[in-house]
Design an enzyme around this catalytic site. Structure first.
Site, PDB file in Angstrom:
ATOM      1  CG  ASP A 102      44.303  47.398  33.057  1.00  0.00           C
ATOM      2  OD1 ASP A 102      45.131  47.619  33.963  1.00  0.00           O
ATOM      3  OD2 ASP A 102      43.404  46.530  33.146  1.00  0.00           O
ATOM      4  CE1 TYR A 143      40.717  41.147  33.076  1.00  0.00           C
ATOM      5  CE2 TYR A 143      42.013  42.773  31.893  1.00  0.00           C
ATOM      6  CZ  TYR A 143      41.323  42.394  33.018  1.00  0.00           C
ATOM      7  OH  TYR A 143      41.224  43.268  34.070  1.00  0.00           O
TER       8      TYR A 143
END
Ligand code: A2P
Length: 323
Positions: free
Chosen positions: A45, A50
């Site tokens: 994921d 991020y």
């Protein structure tokens, strides 16, 4: 070890345990992803925000080149950041993630939050850096997501941090219904109504922060001295009683409820321990005791989108009063 799969509403199936990469440092994440694949993970994921998709991509390339797995055995999710909601920005954003990850396509692409920013802003510091709340804009974003499926850039599309009402709005208007809604979910925030709705509509609920994200940046809504979820006495006691670790207890509970879970770790032993939760079935009495722990404790509340002057409020994001 059997890695269970959850069927999606488009004929595909998603591995029920995935590796979370939020909060995984760039220095650690490539090693973590590679190790995860060697110990049996097939679902990773990811998200543009991020800020580590290139490193994740390096690990994927290494695993593919070494023929540890074939591309079609992997399930790779990424997410559209809040500054790319305008329809003309959706495909370029998907292509950026695909390129960073070194792939030709994504298995799943999610709208990360229902909150929109200006394209030139990664994280707003001033009120005028947001785009105003607008449900119609989200529908336009969705239509652009649908085009990605038609173009073969992504195999499935979904959302994250969406409420039941917003899912309903998509279900009523979409040509391609959302396959997944990824939301925070653990015994202290069980999302019962949302899960019930998702099951009824054939949407898979993916639980993020299934271990309570003890490494989250803002320690929101944890009172002074209040333990993290993994350390709650009831959790450690039920785990000991079952002969498993607290993390396995939380993950096995998530799997037993039919949710997909995406625990994050960068440590080999924990990666193995977490994946082994797939083989654990909890006694009904243990599940019943876990079911009683819901207290609406939302750890990732979205307060960072609601700073002074922001047009967004927590009540708007979650479409209910936040206590
Ligand atoms: P680490 O990455 O150092 O292993 P969540 O998935 O809910 O976001 O939680 C992630 C947090 O839980 C991280 O701090 C991670 O630390 C920790 N963690 C992951 N797996 C385990 C485990 N099996 N036991 C204890 N802590 C774990």
């Amino acid at each position: 070890m059997t890695l269970p799969q959850l069927p999606l509403n488009n004929g595909l199936a998603i591995p029920a345990i995935g590796l979370g990469t939020w909060k995984a440092d760039r220095d650690d994440v490539a090693r973590a992803v590679f190790t995860a694949i060697t110990v049996g993970y097939r679902h990773i994921d990811c998200a543009a925000i991020y800020n580590n998709e290139r490193e994740v991509g390096e690990a994927l390339q290494r695993a593919l080149q070494q023929r540890l797995v074939q591309r079609q055995q992997l399930w790779i999710t990424s997410k559209l950041w809040n500054n790319a909601h305008l329809p003309q920005h959706v495909q370029p954003a998907a292509e950026r993630s695909i390129k960073e990850l070194g792939l030709d396509y994504l298995d799943l692409f999610l709208i990360h939050w229902p909150v929109s920013f200006r394209q030139d802003i990664v994280f707003p510091k001033k009120p005028d850096q947001y785009l105003p709340p607008d449900e119609n804009r989200l529908l336009d974003t969705w239509r652009a997501m649908e085009k990605l499926v038609r173009k073969g850039l992504v195999r499935a599309i979904g959302v994250s941090n969406f409420t039941k009402s917003r899912l309903q709005m998509l279900m009523e208007n979409a040509v391609i219904p959302p396959a997944v809604n990824q939301v925070e979910c653990h015994p202290c925030l069980q999302q019962r109504h949302l899960l019930q709705y998702c099951k009824k509509e054939g949407i898979v609920l993916t639980a993020y922060s299934p271990l309570g994200s003890g490494d989250r940046p803002q320690k929101t809504r944890v009172k002074e001295g209040e333990p993290e979820i993994l350390e709650l006495p009831v959790i450690t006691e039920l785990a000991a009683q079952t002969g498993i670790s607290p993390a396995q207890l939380l993950l096995a509970w998530g799997l037993a409820r039919g949710t997909c879970v995406i625990p994050k770790s960068t440590k080999k032993e924990r990666l193995k321990e977490n994946l082994a939760a797939a083989d654990i079935s909890l006694a009904p009495e243990i599940c019943r005791q876990l079911d009683t722990l819901d207290n609406g404790r939302r750890l990732i509340s979205g307060t960072f989108f609601c700073e002074k002057g922001s047009p967004y409020t927590l009540d708007w994001i979650w479409q209910e009063p936040q206590g």
